[in-house]
Design an enzyme around this catalytic site. Sequence first.
Site, PDB file in Angstrom:
ATOM      1  CE  LYS A 235      37.411  42.294  43.965  1.00 58.23           C
ATOM      2  NZ  LYS A 235      37.619  41.940  42.545  1.00 58.23           N
ATOM      3  CG  ASP A 240      42.221  38.882  42.926  1.00 57.38           C
ATOM      4  OD1 ASP A 240      42.367  37.659  43.161  1.00 57.38           O
ATOM      5  OD2 ASP A 240      41.547  39.329  41.972  1.00 57.38           O
ATOM      6  CE  LYS A 247      44.126  38.937  39.727  1.00 56.46           C
ATOM      7  NZ  LYS A 247      43.208  39.078  38.590  1.00 56.46           N
ATOM      8  CG  ASP A 258      40.774  43.036  43.536  1.00 55.74           C
ATOM      9  OD1 ASP A 258      40.125  43.771  42.768  1.00 55.74           O
ATOM     10  OD2 ASP A 258      40.589  41.811  43.614  1.00 55.74           O
ATOM     11  CG  ASP A 317      41.683  36.108  39.003  1.00 58.19           C
ATOM     12  OD1 ASP A 317      41.656  36.809  40.040  1.00 58.19           O
ATOM     13  OD2 ASP A 317      42.315  36.428  37.978  1.00 58.19           O
ATOM     14  CD  GLU A 319      38.749  38.088  43.509  1.00 62.05           C
ATOM     15  OE1 GLU A 319      38.956  37.510  42.436  1.00 62.05           O
ATOM     16  OE2 GLU A 319      38.856  39.319  43.633  1.00 62.05           O
ATOM     17  NE  ARG A 321      32.645  37.569  38.854  1.00 63.98           N
ATOM     18  CZ  ARG A 321      32.793  37.538  37.525  1.00 63.98           C
ATOM     19  NH1 ARG A 321      31.970  36.833  36.781  1.00 63.98           N
ATOM     20  NH2 ARG A 321      33.729  38.239  36.946  1.00 63.98           N
TER      21      ARG A 321
HETATM   22  N1  BES Z   1      40.385  42.007  40.640  1.00 66.65           N
HETATM   23  C1  BES Z   1      40.173  41.437  39.366  1.00 66.65           C
HETATM   24  C2  BES Z   1      39.751  42.441  38.309  1.00 66.65           C
HETATM   25  C3  BES Z   1      40.773  43.477  37.895  1.00 66.65           C
HETATM   26  C4  BES Z   1      41.565  43.259  36.798  1.00 66.65           C
HETATM   27  C5  BES Z   1      40.856  44.670  38.547  1.00 66.65           C
HETATM   28  C6  BES Z   1      42.473  44.212  36.400  1.00 66.65           C
HETATM   29  C7  BES Z   1      41.753  45.621  38.147  1.00 66.65           C
HETATM   30  C8  BES Z   1      42.552  45.399  37.063  1.00 66.65           C
HETATM   31  C9  BES Z   1      39.090  40.372  39.455  1.00 66.65           C
HETATM   32  O1  BES Z   1      38.966  39.720  40.655  1.00 66.65           O
HETATM   33  C10 BES Z   1      39.407  39.375  38.398  1.00 66.65           C
HETATM   34  O2  BES Z   1      40.445  38.791  38.482  1.00 66.65           O
HETATM   35  N2  BES Z   1      38.528  39.210  37.446  1.00 66.65           N
HETATM   36  C11 BES Z   1      38.741  38.323  36.366  1.00 66.65           C
HETATM   37  C12 BES Z   1      37.437  37.681  36.042  1.00 66.65           C
HETATM   38  C13 BES Z   1      37.549  36.494  35.120  1.00 66.65           C
HETATM   39  C14 BES Z   1      38.255  35.349  35.827  1.00 66.65           C
HETATM   40  C15 BES Z   1      36.156  36.087  34.722  1.00 66.65           C
HETATM   41  C16 BES Z   1      39.258  39.133  35.181  1.00 66.65           C
HETATM   42  O3  BES Z   1      38.863  40.267  35.005  1.00 66.65           O
HETATM   43  O4  BES Z   1      40.080  38.596  34.440  1.00 66.65           O
HETATM   44 ZN    ZN Z   2      39.585  40.757  42.358  1.00 61.97          ZN
HETATM   45 ZN    ZN Z   3      40.300  38.036  40.829  1.00 60.46          ZN
END
Ligand code: BES
Ligand code: ZN
Ligand code: ZN
Length: 470
Positions: A235, A240, A247, A258, A317, A319, A321
Site C-alpha cells: 500500500k 492519506d 481525518k 501510509d 478514509d 482507501e 483496501r
Molecule cells: N491509513 C489508515 C490506517 C492507519 C491509522 C494507519 C492509523 C496508521 C495509523 C487507513 O487508511 C484508515 O484511515 N483506516 C480507517 C478505516 C475506517 C474508516 C474503517 C481507520 O483505521 O480508521
Molecule cells: Zn490509509
Molecule cells: Zn484512510
Amino acid sequence: MNIQLLNQNIADAKSDISLVYMTKEQLKNYKHKKALKLAGFEAASDTICFLHEKNTLVCGVEEFSADDIRSVSSVAIKALKKTNYKSANVLVEDKSLIFALVEGFVLGGYVYDRYMSKKDAPTLKDISIIYTKDDYKSAIKLFSDAIIVADATCFTRDIVNTIPEDMNPPALAKLAKKLAKENGLECDILNEKELKKEKCTAMLAVGRASRHESKLIHLTYKPKNPKKVISLVGKGLTYDSGGLSLKPGASMVTMKMDKAGACGVIGMMKAISELKLDVEVHAFVGAVENMIGGDAYKPDDILVSRNGKTIEVRNTDAEGRLVLADVLDYAQDKVNADYLFDFATLTGACVVALGQYTTGVMGHSSELKRAISKSATNAGELTASLPFNKHLKKQIKSEIADICNISNKPYGGSITAGLFLDAFIKEENKQKWLHFDIAGSAYTESPWDCNVYGGTGAGVRFMSNFIKNI
Ligand code: BES
Ligand code: ZN
Ligand code: ZN
C-alpha cells in the site's frame, strides 16, 4: 559510521573504547563492580554505564539473547554518538549474535536529518565486532547479510520519513526506477492512462483529487534458477488525508507513513537482490495520494474494481483496501506466484488490537502463518495472527453492491479489512496469500527496541529472513 567484523585478538584491536555486555549474575564477579555500584548500575536490560577511565562501556542484558543484545546495542550506540570516542569495539563469542549487534548499531544509530539545516557529525567513526573463533568465514557471511538487511531497513525508513511533498506517487516511481537500475531489477511503471486500460478504477478513484498522478510500480528480481516465485504487494498512500471523510487534524499528522507498505516491499527488493537469493521476487506497489477536492471520490459512490466486483464506498478514509483490491488483482494476473504477501498500514483498529509494536497477520493458511511467525521471531520483529471468521465477513456485505468498503459494526476493524482484501484473492491463491497490517509497527514517535523516531522499516527484516530460508 563504518562497521566491520575483525578476526583478531582483542588485545591487538585498537579502539578508543570497548563494549562489554553482562548479566546481573556476571556483574557480581566483574573486576570493576565497585565503580559500577557507585554509578548505580545493576546490569538491568537496556541500561549502560561508561567506565571512562577503563575505556569501557558496560551494557546490561537479562540474558545473551539476540533480542537483548539488539536492544541494548541501540542504547549504547546512541550514547556513544554523543561522546568524543572515535572508535569502539566489541568481542563476540557467539556467532549467532552478530546479526543482533549489527541491527542494534545500524538501526539504533539511524538518524534522519534530511530536513535539518544543521546536521550532526558524530565523532564516532568505526565500530569493530571482533570474532576470534575458527569459523570466521561463516561469521563474515552472517555479518555481511546483516549489513545488507539493516541497510535495506534504513533505506525503507528514509522513504517513509520523506514528506509527502517530496515523496508523491511519481517521486516514489522514480525512486523505484533508480533502485532497479542500481540493483539490476526490471521495472515497469503504469501511469493513469495505462491504469485506466487495466481497469484499475478503484485505485484511480482514490487518487483522483490529487494533483499527483497515481502510479502502479512493478519491480522484478529474477535470478537464474529460482526455487520459488513470490509476489509482494504494498500500500503506497503517499498521503492519506482521509479524503472527503476527512481525518481529524490530529490523526492526519503522521499520515505520510501510509506509504510504509510500499516502502517496505521496495526495501525488501533491495535486500533480496543484494543477498542474491535464488527466489524470483515481484513487488507491486499502488502509489496514490488520498486528497479532497471537487473531483474527489465520495461516500455513496460505487466503484467497479479490476476483477469486476462492485464496491460501495461508505467512507473514503478506508482507501487502502480499494487500492489494494486492484493491485492484488493485477499482481495475480501478471505472476503465478507460490506466495502472495501484502503489506499495508491498513487500519487503526490493528493498533488498538495488538498495540503499536506488533504486525497483524491475516490469511487462510495456518502453516504459512506459522512459518512467518518463526521468521519474525528469528528476525526480531513482532507479529500476531488475527483470525478470520464467517461472522465478521457478513459485516462488509452491501445492500446495493457486491461488497462495502467499511464494516457495519465498530469492532474487529482490522479483520474486516483483511476480509475485504480476501474478496480479491483468487480461489487458487487463498492458501498462498497473507496480509500484513503494519499500521502500528511501521512508524513510531518514541524509540523502542532498535527503532527510533519515524519509520521503522517493519516487514523488511522478517520477510528477508523468510525468503532466505525458503
Ligand atoms: N491509513 C489508515 C490506517 C492507519 C491509522 C494507519 C492509523 C496508521 C495509523 C487507513 O487508511 C484508515 O484511515 N483506516 C480507517 C478505516 C475506517 C474508516 C474503517 C481507520 O483505521 O480508521
Ligand atoms: Zn490509509
Ligand atoms: Zn484512510
